[in-house]
Design a protein around this motif. Sequence first.
Motif, PDB file in Angstrom:
ATOM      1  N   GLN A 302       0.819  -1.208   0.000  1.00  0.00           N
ATOM      2  CA  GLN A 302       0.000   0.000   0.000  1.00  0.00           C
ATOM      3  C   GLN A 302       0.856   1.263   0.000  1.00  0.00           C
ATOM      4  O   GLN A 302       0.340   2.367  -0.063  1.00  0.00           O
ATOM      5  CB  GLN A 302      -0.938   0.005   1.214  1.00  0.00           C
ATOM      6  CG  GLN A 302      -2.144   0.896   1.045  1.00  0.00           C
ATOM      7  CD  GLN A 302      -3.137   0.740   2.180  1.00  0.00           C
ATOM      8  OE1 GLN A 302      -3.106  -0.226   2.932  1.00  0.00           O
ATOM      9  NE2 GLN A 302      -4.023   1.699   2.303  1.00  0.00           N
ATOM     10  N   GLY A 303       2.161   1.096   0.052  1.00  0.00           N
ATOM     11  CA  GLY A 303       3.094   2.197  -0.067  1.00  0.00           C
ATOM     12  C   GLY A 303       4.118   1.855  -1.135  1.00  0.00           C
ATOM     13  O   GLY A 303       3.761   1.541  -2.271  1.00  0.00           O
ATOM     14  N   TYR A 304       5.400   1.887  -0.761  1.00  0.00           N
ATOM     15  CA  TYR A 304       6.479   1.515  -1.675  1.00  0.00           C
ATOM     16  C   TYR A 304       6.755   0.010  -1.591  1.00  0.00           C
ATOM     17  O   TYR A 304       6.607  -0.602  -0.531  1.00  0.00           O
ATOM     18  CB  TYR A 304       7.765   2.260  -1.324  1.00  0.00           C
ATOM     19  CG  TYR A 304       7.731   3.743  -1.646  1.00  0.00           C
ATOM     20  CD1 TYR A 304       8.058   4.201  -2.922  1.00  0.00           C
ATOM     21  CD2 TYR A 304       7.373   4.674  -0.677  1.00  0.00           C
ATOM     22  CE1 TYR A 304       8.029   5.561  -3.227  1.00  0.00           C
ATOM     23  CE2 TYR A 304       7.336   6.034  -0.965  1.00  0.00           C
ATOM     24  CZ  TYR A 304       7.662   6.469  -2.246  1.00  0.00           C
ATOM     25  OH  TYR A 304       7.628   7.807  -2.548  1.00  0.00           O
ATOM     26  N   GLY A 305       7.223  -0.544  -2.720  1.00  0.00           N
ATOM     27  CA  GLY A 305       7.756  -1.902  -2.672  1.00  0.00           C
ATOM     28  C   GLY A 305       9.110  -1.879  -1.992  1.00  0.00           C
ATOM     29  O   GLY A 305       9.295  -2.440  -0.916  1.00  0.00           O
ATOM     30  N   MET A 306      10.072  -1.188  -2.616  1.00  0.00           N
ATOM     31  CA  MET A 306      11.363  -0.932  -1.985  1.00  0.00           C
ATOM     32  C   MET A 306      11.716   0.534  -2.193  1.00  0.00           C
ATOM     33  O   MET A 306      11.688   1.045  -3.313  1.00  0.00           O
ATOM     34  CB  MET A 306      12.467  -1.818  -2.553  1.00  0.00           C
ATOM     35  CG  MET A 306      13.855  -1.413  -2.040  1.00  0.00           C
ATOM     36  SD  MET A 306      15.206  -2.453  -2.645  1.00  0.00           S
ATOM     37  CE  MET A 306      15.044  -3.824  -1.507  1.00  0.00           C
ATOM     38  N   TYR A 307      12.078   1.189  -1.099  1.00  0.00           N
ATOM     39  CA  TYR A 307      12.526   2.579  -1.119  1.00  0.00           C
ATOM     40  C   TYR A 307      13.931   2.584  -0.538  1.00  0.00           C
ATOM     41  O   TYR A 307      14.131   2.263   0.633  1.00  0.00           O
ATOM     42  CB  TYR A 307      11.588   3.445  -0.270  1.00  0.00           C
ATOM     43  CG  TYR A 307      11.921   4.922  -0.237  1.00  0.00           C
ATOM     44  CD1 TYR A 307      11.146   5.840  -0.936  1.00  0.00           C
ATOM     45  CD2 TYR A 307      12.997   5.405   0.507  1.00  0.00           C
ATOM     46  CE1 TYR A 307      11.431   7.202  -0.903  1.00  0.00           C
ATOM     47  CE2 TYR A 307      13.296   6.754   0.551  1.00  0.00           C
ATOM     48  CZ  TYR A 307      12.505   7.648  -0.162  1.00  0.00           C
ATOM     49  OH  TYR A 307      12.799   8.993  -0.130  1.00  0.00           O
ATOM     50  N   THR A 308      14.918   2.924  -1.384  1.00  0.00           N
ATOM     51  CA  THR A 308      16.288   2.945  -0.908  1.00  0.00           C
ATOM     52  C   THR A 308      16.866   4.340  -1.091  1.00  0.00           C
ATOM     53  O   THR A 308      16.780   4.926  -2.171  1.00  0.00           O
ATOM     54  CB  THR A 308      17.153   1.893  -1.625  1.00  0.00           C
ATOM     55  OG1 THR A 308      18.508   2.045  -1.224  1.00  0.00           O
ATOM     56  CG2 THR A 308      17.045   1.983  -3.137  1.00  0.00           C
ATOM     57  N   ASP A 309      17.428   4.870  -0.034  1.00  0.00           N
ATOM     58  CA  ASP A 309      17.940   6.236  -0.019  1.00  0.00           C
ATOM     59  C   ASP A 309      19.459   6.207   0.183  1.00  0.00           C
ATOM     60  O   ASP A 309      19.934   5.945   1.287  1.00  0.00           O
ATOM     61  CB  ASP A 309      17.255   7.030   1.100  1.00  0.00           C
ATOM     62  CG  ASP A 309      17.719   8.478   1.156  1.00  0.00           C
ATOM     63  OD1 ASP A 309      18.312   8.956   0.170  1.00  0.00           O
ATOM     64  OD2 ASP A 309      17.486   9.136   2.186  1.00  0.00           O
ATOM     65  N   SER A 321       6.393  -5.964  -7.184  1.00  0.00           N
ATOM     66  CA  SER A 321       5.181  -5.820  -8.000  1.00  0.00           C
ATOM     67  C   SER A 321       4.016  -5.255  -7.200  1.00  0.00           C
ATOM     68  O   SER A 321       3.914  -5.431  -5.987  1.00  0.00           O
ATOM     69  CB  SER A 321       4.785  -7.194  -8.572  1.00  0.00           C
ATOM     70  OG  SER A 321       4.707  -8.172  -7.546  1.00  0.00           O
ATOM     71  N   ASN A 322       3.144  -4.543  -7.934  1.00  0.00           N
ATOM     72  CA  ASN A 322       1.835  -4.107  -7.440  1.00  0.00           C
ATOM     73  C   ASN A 322       1.935  -3.277  -6.157  1.00  0.00           C
ATOM     74  O   ASN A 322       1.665  -3.759  -5.060  1.00  0.00           O
ATOM     75  CB  ASN A 322       0.924  -5.310  -7.225  1.00  0.00           C
ATOM     76  CG  ASN A 322       0.550  -6.010  -8.518  1.00  0.00           C
ATOM     77  OD1 ASN A 322       1.275  -5.919  -9.502  1.00  0.00           O
ATOM     78  ND2 ASN A 322      -0.561  -6.714  -8.513  1.00  0.00           N
ATOM     79  N   THR A 323       2.280  -2.006  -6.323  1.00  0.00           N
ATOM     80  CA  THR A 323       2.435  -1.103  -5.189  1.00  0.00           C
ATOM     81  C   THR A 323       1.693   0.196  -5.476  1.00  0.00           C
ATOM     82  O   THR A 323       1.642   0.650  -6.624  1.00  0.00           O
ATOM     83  CB  THR A 323       3.916  -0.790  -4.935  1.00  0.00           C
ATOM     84  OG1 THR A 323       4.464  -0.129  -6.078  1.00  0.00           O
ATOM     85  CG2 THR A 323       4.706  -2.074  -4.677  1.00  0.00           C
ATOM     86  N   LEU A 324       1.155   0.805  -4.414  1.00  0.00           N
ATOM     87  CA  LEU A 324       0.472   2.086  -4.602  1.00  0.00           C
ATOM     88  C   LEU A 324       1.478   3.170  -4.967  1.00  0.00           C
ATOM     89  O   LEU A 324       1.257   3.960  -5.880  1.00  0.00           O
ATOM     90  CB  LEU A 324      -0.292   2.475  -3.339  1.00  0.00           C
ATOM     91  CG  LEU A 324      -0.995   3.835  -3.383  1.00  0.00           C
ATOM     92  CD1 LEU A 324      -1.979   3.913  -4.543  1.00  0.00           C
ATOM     93  CD2 LEU A 324      -1.704   4.107  -2.063  1.00  0.00           C
ATOM     94  N   ASP A 325       2.590   3.236  -4.252  1.00  0.00           N
ATOM     95  CA  ASP A 325       3.689   4.105  -4.654  1.00  0.00           C
ATOM     96  C   ASP A 325       4.591   3.314  -5.608  1.00  0.00           C
ATOM     97  O   ASP A 325       4.167   2.316  -6.165  1.00  0.00           O
ATOM     98  CB  ASP A 325       4.439   4.601  -3.415  1.00  0.00           C
ATOM     99  CG  ASP A 325       3.599   5.566  -2.580  1.00  0.00           C
ATOM    100  OD1 ASP A 325       2.977   6.467  -3.167  1.00  0.00           O
ATOM    101  OD2 ASP A 325       3.554   5.409  -1.342  1.00  0.00           O
ATOM    102  N   ASP A 326       5.829   3.739  -5.780  1.00  0.00           N
ATOM    103  CA  ASP A 326       6.696   3.080  -6.754  1.00  0.00           C
ATOM    104  C   ASP A 326       7.069   1.659  -6.314  1.00  0.00           C
ATOM    105  O   ASP A 326       7.275   1.399  -5.126  1.00  0.00           O
ATOM    106  CB  ASP A 326       7.978   3.891  -6.929  1.00  0.00           C
ATOM    107  CG  ASP A 326       7.687   5.339  -7.310  1.00  0.00           C
ATOM    108  OD1 ASP A 326       6.758   5.560  -8.112  1.00  0.00           O
ATOM    109  OD2 ASP A 326       8.377   6.232  -6.781  1.00  0.00           O
ATOM    110  N   CYS A 327       7.194   0.768  -7.307  1.00  0.00           N
ATOM    111  CA  CYS A 327       7.691  -0.573  -6.990  1.00  0.00           C
ATOM    112  C   CYS A 327       9.117  -0.484  -6.456  1.00  0.00           C
ATOM    113  O   CYS A 327       9.431  -1.034  -5.407  1.00  0.00           O
ATOM    114  CB  CYS A 327       7.646  -1.459  -8.230  1.00  0.00           C
ATOM    115  SG  CYS A 327       5.988  -1.882  -8.780  1.00  0.00           S
TER     116      CYS A 327
END
Length: 505
Positions: A302-309, A321-327
């Motif tokens: 319902q948010g990011y699949g993976m968010y890496t900073d 796959s299949n994410t409300l924000d970016d995959c």
Amino acid sequence: MHLRSQARTVKHSTMAVMMVVSLCFLVVSCSDDDDFSTSSSLSLTMGSDTISFDTTFSATPTPTKTFWVYNRSGKSLRLSNVRLERGNQTGYRVNVNGTFLGQNAGWQANDIEVRNKDSIRVFVELTSPLNGKTEPQLVQDNLLFTLESGVVQKVNLRAWSWDAVALRNLYVSEDSIIRPGKPYVVYGGITVDSTATLTIEAGTTLYFHADAGMKVYGRLLTKGTPDSPVILRGDRLDNMFDYLPYDRVSGQWQGLTFTSSSYDNILEFTDIHSTFNGVLIDSSDVSKNKITLSAVTIHNCQGYGMYTDNSNVTLENCVISNTLDDCLYVGGGRVLVNNCTLAQFYPFDSRRGMALRFEQGDGLDTLRCTNSIITGYAEDVVMRVVPDSTMSYAFAFDHCIMRTPVETTADSIRFTNILYELPDDTTAVGKRHFVNIDEENLYYDFRLDSLSLAVGFADAESAAPSDRNGTLRDDTPDAGAYEYPIKANSDAEEQKTAVRRKRKY
């Protein structure tokens, strides 16, 4: 004047007669309603003869189920007694027409009237006791409805109860191992101290409650195998609708967070799904390995699949796959993506994000994406963000299938051996890459279909030696996380050639 008075008198008399008749009908009607039959030939109509719960964890309350009991007999009926056949021994809780079958009521309800053409409503819940078994055990009881006539009707209550280990606000302060066995239900979350390593062995499943996730200050190792993956999922075992398990609904738990102090994390053959955010990675020293994901699925977030900073991250044979924000969101850092499938088919909101979004971060930045599929519903599912035109960003895509317009800028040299998907092609790209994209039942299988243009598209030199399922890749490897299966006793190259002949490009 005389005629008018006479007419008024007649009118009043008529009204009086009508009132008397109406009262008579009312008395008769009340008399009929109060006529409770004790005939053994009459019975109630149950809205269901069986109330089945999905598999539930022992000592954990289930959602409430309800059903109606109708009186279609033609006469008013009275229930002398409603009770559970096994009393309070099974953990079922019942409310009948506003009366709770609890200890104060002697675990029963008495003298419940169900008038003709009327109905009552029954509510049922279960908190099953621990059973001491490894496998789910059947827990059943009968709800007995006894009429004044002595007729007994019953509704069967049944569920499968599974003993679980409850982990409540688990704080891992030293090196620890979670081994397979009984399921683990996580309440409040798991925190891994900066001095500790948590290892989750192959075949282990963690069921996270809605408020729970995992926060890693130290190190996390998930050691799944193709046959015994590590599964991280929500704790709802029931269905939202008959066709839709909660396990296919996003936002069931809070996902994984790797803080700035966490390094050398390794996730292997791990399934992470139905979270809010799948994996969040805080900024850290890009000269040190932050996390390696090998054969990992992150699905339905319902948010990011993976968010890496701004971190050093490696992904190989992964499906996001299949994410409300970016995959996959890459905010700088050193990120290597090889033989991955980034598929943006999030079904719950048309305002879904990109399959891949990347931008300049602090320090030395590199994104290299090879042998991967980047696709989705939209005409363009790849976005490059350049917050400052003076900043350079070393990125490259090679042997990738990408659903984005052809790169025509000066950066086109960074895109080599690219197959750009045409959005109007419904035969071999987009959803047609995959075995099953079932939008009605929310079931997704991202293995390759025989018509996919990804078959045979990867570079043999840089492709991963095996795929997401541990299957060895052949001499003409496929793009994405999965290798297209080859039939036994058949020549691989001949089959691949036959597949290519079907291509529309």
